[in-house]
Design an enzyme around this catalytic site. Structure first.
Site, PDB file in Angstrom:
ATOM      1  CB  CYS A 145      -0.865   0.025   1.260  1.00  0.00           C
ATOM      2  SG  CYS A 145      -1.907  -1.437   1.404  1.00  0.00           S
ATOM      3  NE  ARG A 149       4.304   1.629  -1.427  1.00  0.00           N
ATOM      4  CZ  ARG A 149       5.496   1.078  -1.296  1.00  0.00           C
ATOM      5  NH1 ARG A 149       6.463   1.408  -2.142  1.00  0.00           N
ATOM      6  NH2 ARG A 149       5.741   0.211  -0.349  1.00  0.00           N
ATOM      7  CD1 TRP A 170      -2.735  -4.974  -4.909  1.00  0.00           C
ATOM      8  CD2 TRP A 170      -2.060  -6.142  -3.133  1.00  0.00           C
ATOM      9  NE1 TRP A 170      -2.594  -6.282  -5.296  1.00  0.00           N
ATOM     10  CE2 TRP A 170      -2.181  -7.015  -4.218  1.00  0.00           C
ATOM     11  CE3 TRP A 170      -1.654  -6.657  -1.904  1.00  0.00           C
ATOM     12  CZ2 TRP A 170      -1.898  -8.383  -4.135  1.00  0.00           C
ATOM     13  CZ3 TRP A 170      -1.375  -8.019  -1.806  1.00  0.00           C
ATOM     14  CH2 TRP A 170      -1.499  -8.861  -2.916  1.00  0.00           C
ATOM     15  CG  ASN A 215       3.061  -0.689   2.934  1.00  0.00           C
ATOM     16  OD1 ASN A 215       2.454  -1.623   2.413  1.00  0.00           O
ATOM     17  ND2 ASN A 215       4.305  -0.390   2.631  1.00  0.00           N
ATOM     18  N   GLY A 216       1.703  -3.009   5.143  1.00  0.00           N
ATOM     19  CA  GLY A 216       2.368  -4.188   5.704  1.00  0.00           C
ATOM     20  C   GLY A 216       1.342  -5.196   6.164  1.00  0.00           C
ATOM     21  CD  GLU A 242       9.267 -10.065 -18.558  1.00  0.00           C
ATOM     22  OE1 GLU A 242       9.010 -10.843 -17.621  1.00  0.00           O
ATOM     23  OE2 GLU A 242       8.937  -8.860 -18.546  1.00  0.00           O
ATOM     24  CE  LYS A 267       5.797  -7.221 -18.184  1.00  0.00           C
ATOM     25  NZ  LYS A 267       6.908  -7.689 -17.453  1.00  0.00           N
ATOM     26  CD  GLU A 288       2.900  -7.958 -15.356  1.00  0.00           C
ATOM     27  OE1 GLU A 288       2.735  -7.795 -14.145  1.00  0.00           O
ATOM     28  OE2 GLU A 288       4.023  -7.874 -15.900  1.00  0.00           O
ATOM     29  CG  HIS A 347       8.405 -33.349 -23.890  1.00  0.00           C
ATOM     30  ND1 HIS A 347       8.668 -34.664 -24.162  1.00  0.00           N
ATOM     31  CD2 HIS A 347       9.454 -32.649 -24.392  1.00  0.00           C
ATOM     32  CE1 HIS A 347       9.840 -34.770 -24.773  1.00  0.00           C
ATOM     33  NE2 HIS A 347      10.336 -33.549 -24.928  1.00  0.00           N
ATOM     34  CE  LYS A 382       7.372  -1.189 -11.110  1.00  0.00           C
ATOM     35  NZ  LYS A 382       7.479  -1.916 -12.381  1.00  0.00           N
TER      36      LYS A 382
HETATM   37  C1  AGP Z   1       6.564  -7.652 -13.567  1.00  0.00           C
HETATM   38  O1  AGP Z   1       5.915  -7.171 -14.693  1.00  0.00           O
HETATM   39  C2  AGP Z   1       5.676  -8.009 -12.471  1.00  0.00           C
HETATM   40  N1  AGP Z   1       4.914  -6.881 -12.061  1.00  0.00           N
HETATM   41  C3  AGP Z   1       6.275  -8.814 -11.339  1.00  0.00           C
HETATM   42  O2  AGP Z   1       6.446 -10.103 -11.820  1.00  0.00           O
HETATM   43  C4  AGP Z   1       7.592  -8.336 -10.719  1.00  0.00           C
HETATM   44  O3  AGP Z   1       8.626  -8.502 -11.613  1.00  0.00           O
HETATM   45  C5  AGP Z   1       7.863  -9.143  -9.441  1.00  0.00           C
HETATM   46  O4  AGP Z   1       6.838  -8.888  -8.516  1.00  0.00           O
HETATM   47  C6  AGP Z   1       9.198  -8.850  -8.836  1.00  0.00           C
HETATM   48  O5  AGP Z   1       9.308  -7.509  -8.469  1.00  0.00           O
HETATM   49  P1  AGP Z   1      10.705  -6.893  -8.062  1.00  0.00           P
HETATM   50  O6  AGP Z   1      11.583  -6.922  -9.250  1.00  0.00           O
HETATM   51  O7  AGP Z   1      10.379  -5.513  -7.589  1.00  0.00           O
HETATM   52  O8  AGP Z   1      11.248  -7.753  -6.949  1.00  0.00           O
END
Ligand code: AGP
Length: 591
Positions: free
Chosen positions: A2, A27, A74, A100-101, A468, A472, A475, A491, A586
């Protein structure tokens, strides 16, 4: 995960807090709220929804006062509802808290507080904090002592900020395991999870260590340790390039961050050669090397593993940070642990690093955010230096992580300078890739927007790029996607290919081309729609994303960029907000 903010000073407080919340939205963005102290009243307004929606709905900008706190959420404990949104108040409604936490002993505390007659208005773990503070104040303690006593009862991680009608000029903040930073400008005082929240007003900041408390008043900032002793701290300057959080002419941060990548690569070579050489030697000498990371950062680590092996002839393993603890038995003082995290505050990574340090391992972190929790825990830190990344989907930080691994692997063979020069040149190739493909990607995104699934395949160093790119897409556009080594498809996953299923084939013109293309043909025979990502044309492709010819170990950096852009356009075509994907945030500061 948060964002919290507090302000006291000469300005109208709520507008400052609202601007800050917009910067902190990365956040968490499922609810927002503010509390303001004015003329003997504590005004709390909050609701579920994005910051702007809550601001409009509750006319937050009209709230008066010179002391206010705010929160963007969040959800962890309790659904996304108005009741669960922060700030949370005590029974009397005389104090308000943003947090936050995660308070791990919140259930026990809640039961005890309920037995003592406290009434809870939400399902959150946070709400125990105002009720604990209420008891402390009733016992005659000052607000700061109440915060110290309350913090001592909490298990888990927190950064919280409190205001109270009983001490109306003050904001108290404290933290353990979650970030909290203070900003000073004349008589104005700010406290937040991230300096971005107030960087438009000041770059003079003061940090808080775990268990410390800050007491902010107009013109004052007093720091206390866990025993209540006064601390002397020096303000420092925030790097303003880091603090930049403007979308510029772009519609979304994600698009801006994708487009910035050529420049980022141009700058990345300005790393400290000496530091890289020392770290490379440590890696070569170590009995074992483990790279730990989550999500996108883990995919960068997988590319790093390949580079270490191919260039430095050093095998290392990549362990998903959330699984790291289960391998802890084999970590010792002869182990080098490389933690990769854009935010430097991912809870799984932080936990793994703490465990590794506890048994004497050497910890090297690769992070973007300066002064993060991870940087404090590491023996050596390599910064990505790519500027703040706001969009939830990592793009430019990923490219920077790849570049760092590239430099590190060549530092292992005394070729840092050559590698740095190649990266500087690659900057132009990344620009070219974006220019060549932009309109083709827009058209392709139209074709993909109604698909339910997509598969990404590649071999060797590009396998992690397939994963990756799939991450993208899923997500931000909510299309199911999987990335895998091309040879693995037969497989099992091949069973899912139907007429029209998109298969993205990353097949640069290198030693993997023929075999990867052959795997693509196997899917085409089952009706797949083939999207080739290559510098070599083929009639197998139904669509071609053209990349430039580069050295074999640099292909990941040119292949990933158009695939990020493709994911972006698919999200736009599906009406999704790429900067704020549902259910995500994030910084993932919970385990
Ligand atoms: C990336 O697009 C994602 N939002 C997520 O997988 C991110 O990479 C992951 O949470 C790790 O975050 P960090 O690099 O801040 O540790």
């Amino acid at each position: 995960m948060c964002g919290i903010i507090g302000y006291c000073g000469q300005k109208a407080a709520v507008p400052v807090v609202l601007e800050a919340l917009k910067c902190l939205e990365y956040r968490g963005y499922d609810s927002a709220g503010v509390a303001s102290l004015c003329d003997g009243q504590l005004l709390i307004r909050k609701d579920a929804g994005k910051v702007e929606e809550v601001i409009q709905k509750h006319k937050l900008a009209d709230l008066p006062g010179h002391v206010a706190i705010g929160h963007t959420r969040w959800a962890t404990h309790g659904g996304v509802t108005q009741f669960n949104a922060h700030p949370h108040a005590d029974c009397s409604g005389r104090l308000a808290v943003v947090h936050n936490g995660i308070i791990e002993n919140s259930q026990e505390l809640r039961q005890e507080l309920t037995r003592r007659g406290h009434r809870f208005a939400s399902e959150t773990d946070t709400e125990v904090i105002p009720h604990l503070l209420e008891d402390e104040l009733k016992n005659g303690h000052s607000l700061e002592q109440a915060a110290l006593n309350t913090a001592a009862k909490l298990e888990g991680s927190y950064a919280f900020v409190v205001v109270s009608l009983d001490d109306p000029g003050k904001i108290i903040g404290t933290r353990r395991g979650n970030p909290l930073i203070v900003g000073l400008n004349g008589r104005d005082r700010y406290v937040s999870s991230d300096a971005l929240a107030f960087s438009q007003y000041t770059n003079e900041v003061m940090g808080l260590e775990d268990n410390e408390v800050v007491v902010l008043t107009e013109g004052g900032a007093e720091f206390l340790d866990a025993q209540g002793n006064k601390l002397v701290k020096q303000a420092r300057k925030l790097d303003q390039s880091w603090a930049e959080s403007d979308k510029g002419a772009y519609q979304h941060f994600m698009l801006k961050e994708i487009m910035e990548q050529a420049q980022v690569l141009g700058r990345i070579a300005n790393q400290d050669k000496q530091q890289f050489t020392e770290i490379a030697l440590d890696i070569l000498r170590a009995r074992q090397v483990i790279i730990t990371a989550c999500g996108t950062s883990r995919y960068a680590a997988l590319v790093g593993r390949y580079l270490f092996s191919r260039v430095g002839k050093k095998f290392c393993d990549v362990v998903m940070a959330s699984e790291f603890g289960y391998f802890a038995d084999s970590v010792d003082k002869n182990t080098v642990v490389i933690a990769v995290s854009q935010s430097g505050e991912t809870a799984d990574v932080v936990e793994g690093v703490k465990a590794a340090r506890a048994v004497g391992a050497q910890v090297i972190s690769i992070v973007n955010r300066p002064n993060s929790i991870l940087t404090d825990l590491s023996h050596q830190v390599i910064y990505l230096n790519c500027g703040s990344e706001i969009a939830v989907a990592a793009t430019k930080s990923f490219l920077s992580q790849l570049a760092i691994f590239y430099l590190l692997s060549f530092a292992m063979v005394n070729s840092f300078d050559q590698a740095a020069a190649r990266l500087a040149e690659l900057s132009g190739e990344v620009s070219k890739t974006l220019d060549w493909n932009k309109s083709e990607l827009i058209k392709l995104s139209e074709k993909l927007k109604d698909k339910n699934d997509a598969y990404y395949i590649a071999r060797g160093i590009n396998f992690a790029i397939a994963s990756e790119a799939a991450l993208k897409l899923k997500e931000i556009s909510y299309v199911h996607a999987e990335g895998m080594p091309a040879g693995e498809l037969k497989h099992g996953t091949l069973a899912l290919i139907e007429p029209g299923t998109p298969v993205v084939v990353i097949c640069p013109d290198d030693y993997t081309f023929a075999e990867t293309l052959s795997n693509a043909i196997e899917t085409k025979s089952r009706g797949a729609y083939i999207i080739g990502v290559s510098d070599r044309e083929s009639e197998v492709y139904d669509s071609w994303i053209k990349i430039p010819k580069v050295d074999e170990l640099l292909y990941p950096m040119v292949a990933v960029v158009p695939l990020q852009l493709l994911a972006y356009y698919v999200a736009i075509n599906r009406g999704c907000d790429p900067d704020r994907p549902r259910n995500l945030a994030k910084s993932v500061t919970v385990k």
